[in-house]
Design an enzyme around this catalytic site. Structure first.
Site, short mmCIF file in Angstrom:
data_model
loop_
_atom_site.label_atom_id
_atom_site.label_comp_id
_atom_site.label_asym_id
_atom_site.label_seq_id
_atom_site.Cartn_x
_atom_site.Cartn_y
_atom_site.Cartn_z
N ASP A 483 0.83 -1.19 0.00
CA ASP A 483 0.00 0.00 0.00
C ASP A 483 0.87 1.25 0.00
O ASP A 483 2.06 1.21 0.35
CB ASP A 483 -0.91 -0.01 1.23
N ASP A 553 -10.24 1.76 -3.39
CA ASP A 553 -10.73 1.54 -2.03
C ASP A 553 -12.25 1.54 -1.98
O ASP A 553 -12.84 1.10 -0.99
CB ASP A 553 -10.20 2.63 -1.09
#
EC number: 3.2.1.22
Length: 762
Positions: A483, A553
């Protein structure tokens, strides 16, 4: 024509790159300027394409050849244009010299033809397994006054309408120079009758399709976010003829194999020439080049098709699957995974994780991924980043203990990292505050309570590699989710002097690539799934290391239809991370059925973002069926040809705002159609889906999954399904008449309904 790559040379100054699918013709003229003559569908070779060089005397033109009033670089299509010697358009290269001049005069100095495709030093790029699958042309252009060489590299592939191009600059002189601009691609097209397609958005709504016709002047997208290509603009663009559709028409597409600051623009001049350029953003960029040093620019890849946007997608999907993604997971089926984040956030212990994994194993899930919160003093987002050691309060036996329990179930185990970031409340920051990117004597901005490590500093990369290597060596870890949740601010490299501060963004990206490469060399079977607050770094550069990237997301099924539809323009389904999540959705608070959430996520690398133990017995049985279905068809989904049928960006409210797409196996014997309705409307008209990619001669039996249809079980020829179309206005999309009729009402329609059609050749 053969589809094998060939580079045909005429009189050592004209070059025809072709493979029977496309042709690309360039020529050095008498003045040594490298001109662009043709790019498009393959044409028969000839000894001399010089007739394509058009000269005309035009008022106000400046002319670099004494006495020749017809020769002006402003009116010529060039491969490496320069500003300041009669061309006033944006240049491909700009070099600041010791006397302050930025004027260059690059002239043709020779060429080389190489079998296969050489790698780029320090940068990801496309590749071939067999040298016979590509041919590469290198052309040297030299400025003899400052003794600088610009090398343009072109690669044509077998069986793909794709060409790769990059630039490098070598300082052969005795004085240092500063590169201020270097484009990876510069393509002069003969007219401006194009519609531009860009993929634009933000966090949680990445890669929306935006189209607009070209107009005089510069139209540009880009990123100055430093650590990523960004959520706002994707480093890929398409230029299509105005009549192009998903299934027909001329389209040119280009994408940059790079993950940092970039620009892509089209400049339309007064004479309707369109100049497409793509490369590192020149704002904030300067590369100091000492004598003997070389700078390698990133690669750009571009494709041409007459088969519309879907044809462009097929070219890029094949390129990514065969010549960008690499390693063992390029050709292996990716595991169905479950990620604990939306199920637990930071509130977990080892037993809770094992219980989530055990329930997922019962459903057929193959990989359990532990997300944020497993390391350091990490109980929220204010601490712990940078300290990559297991938190013994949550994981008393460390990573090895949890991994063994997961592995003993017969599941793979994966782990979340955010290796480029640090919290001030961490041992790493306390030991090395100077490792954070910051400008001396200036305040530091923060994002998500975290700061960006200076990956331009090799010591930082070494440290993070050592920490990650220790964790990955301590347990059987098959996957990491990489990430990156913070863009760069206050960019300054305290390890270098003022001459090199324009290099910090690019050096940062090089450091990030190096860490990826070192990890894969140490753990070659590792899956690295890319993520940057979702889809903030979804580009070809990352796909050289990550066979799949978390698309967004935003896991809401309705939003994901648009996100995945846009992403598919350049990127194949096997690269698109897509999961089923909790409802109400955590990003939109929307309620959608498990059926629709699943039917959207199926068209990607499939998985779950929830605790399956919270589902009803009926829902859990559906999950078991869905996982089995995906496993049965994932080879088709990940290796087949994908077709967009009905766009969510062009909604007709009379037809319930439908979206539809399909994937067809390479042998054309299996196809899966996704059919989605948005908002129900009364008295809707009849509608049909015109399918694509089928074998017109084959008969297909239709099975409906997750819905109902009057054609369920029917048998139809491929040409019928493509030309007549497949009825899709029944069942889950509602009764056309609005009447309730028990004989024809096959299911209660509702908003956000969906179903899949499976077509199997008989």
């Amino acid at each position: 024509m053969s589809n094998q790559p060939r580079i045909l040379v005429h009189d050592a100054s004209e070059f025809h790159l072709t493979n029977g699918l496309v042709s690309y013709v360039i020529r050095a003229n008498e003045q040594g300027k490298l001109l662009h003559l043709y790019y498009g569908a393959a044409v028969t070779d000839r000894d001399d394409f010089g007739y394509l060089v058009e000269l005309q005397r035009r008022s106000t033109a400046c002319c670099p050849v004494t006495g020749n009033l017809s020769y002006s670089l402003e009116h010529l299509r060039q491969e490496c244009p320069e500003y300041g010697a009669s061309d006033y358009r944006m240049p491909a290269v700009s070099i600041a010299q010791p006397n302050g001049s930025r004027l260059t005069n690059l002239t043709y100095a020779g060429y080389r033809i190489i079998d296969g495709k050489p790698a780029l030093h320090g940068l990801p790029s496309s590749y071939v397994d067999d040298a016979a699958d590509a041919a590469t042309l290198e052309i040297d252009l030299v400025d003899t006054l400052i003794n600088v060489t610009v090398t343009l590299t072109y690669t044509v592939f077998a069986n793909l309408p794709v060409i790769a191009r990059s630039s490098s600059i070598h300082n052969n002189g005795t004085a240092a120079v500063d590169i201020e601009r270097v484009m990876s691609l510069s393509l002069d097209l003969p007219d401006d009758n194009y519609v531009t397609t860009q993929l634009t958005g933000s966090w949680a709504r990445e890669r929306s399709i935006v189209r607009h016709p070209l107009h005089p002047g510069i139209q540009q997208i880009g990123s100055l976010r430093g650590s990523a290509s960004g959520h706002v603009h994707n480093p890929a663009v398409a230029l299509a003829r105005p009549n192009a559709t998903e299934s027909a028409g001329e389209v040119i597409g280009a994408a940059l194999v790079y993950s940092g600051n970039f620009e892509a623009h089209v400049e339309v001049d007064a004479f309707a020439v369109s100049r497409l350029q793509m490369g590192i953003a020149d704002f904030g960029f300067t590369w100091h080049l000492e004598p003997g040093e070389e700078f390698q620019a990133p690669e750009a890849v571009f494709a041409y098709t007459t088969e519309g946007y879907n044809g462009l997608s097929h070219a890029f999907h094949d390129l990514v699957r065969h010549h960008v993604v690499r390693g063992p997971w390029r050709d292996k089926e990716r595991p169905v995974l479950i990620n604990n984040w939306e199920a637990t956030y930071f509130n977990f212990n080892e037993d809770k994780l094992v219980s989530i994994a055990a329930k997922a194993k019962d459903a057929g899930v193959e990989l359990f991924v532990l997300d944020d919160g497993w390391f350091g003093e990490r109980s929220g987002d204010t601490a712990g980043l940078g300290d990559w050691t297991p938190n013994k309060q949550r994981l008393p036996e460390g990573m090895g203990g949890l991994a063994r329990r997961i592995n003993d179930m017969g599941m793979l185990f994966g782990l979340w990292f955010e290796p480029e970031m640090v919290n001030m409340d961490s041992d790493l920051y306390r030991a090395h505050p100077d490792w954070v990117l910051h400008t001396p004597d200036r305040p530091m901005s923060h994002g998500r309570n975290q700061y960006v490590l200076n990956f331009a500093n090799p010591d930082v990369v070494d440290n993070i590699f050592g920490q990650m290597h220790a964790v990955l060596s301590s347990a059987n870890i098959s996957y990491i989710k990489w990430d990156m949740n913070r863009y760069i601010t206050e960019a300054y490299d305290v390890t270098r002097d003022e001459r090199h501060q324009g290099e910090v963004f690019h050096r940062y990206i090089l450091g990030m690539y190096e860490l990826n490469q070192r990890l894969l060399e140490a753990f070659p079977d590792l899956i690295i799934e890319g993520c940057a607050s979702g889809g903030g770094r979804f580009d070809l550069g990352m796909l050289c290391y990550s066979p799949q990237i978390w698309a967004s997301d935003d896991t809401d099924a309705v939003e994901r239809m648009s996100i995945q539809y846009g992403t598919s323009l350049f990127y194949p389904l096997a690269s698109i991370g897509a999961h089923v999540s909790i409802v109400p959705n955590h990003q939109t608070n929307r309620l959608t059925t498990l059926n629709t959430r699943t039917n959207v996520a199926m068209f990607g690398t499939f998985g779950y973002e929830l605790d399956l133990g919270t589902l009803t017995d009926e829902e859990f049985e559906q999950v078991k069926h869905d996982v089995a279905f995906f496993k049965q068809y994932r080879e088709t989904i990940h290796t087949g040809d994908f077709y967009r049928l009905v766009s969510p960006f062009e909604i007709d409210p009379r037809r319930n705002g439908k979206t539809a797409w399909m994937v067809v196996s390479q042998d054309k014997r299996t196809a899966i159609v996704g059919d989605y309705a948005m908002l129900e409307h009364p008295m809707s008209p009849f509608s049909r889906l015109h399918l694509e990619g089928l074998d017109p001669q084959l008969e297909y039996q239709v099975e409906v999954i997750g819905g109902a249809s009057t054609i369920n079980g029917g048998i139809f020829h491929g040409d019928e399904l493509m030309r007549v179309g497949m009825i899709d206005s029944d069942a889950s999309t509602g009764s056309s008449s609005g009447e309730v009729d028990d004989a024809n009402n096959l299911g209660d329609p509702h908003d956000f309904d969906s179903r899949l059609f499976v077509l199997t050749a008989r």
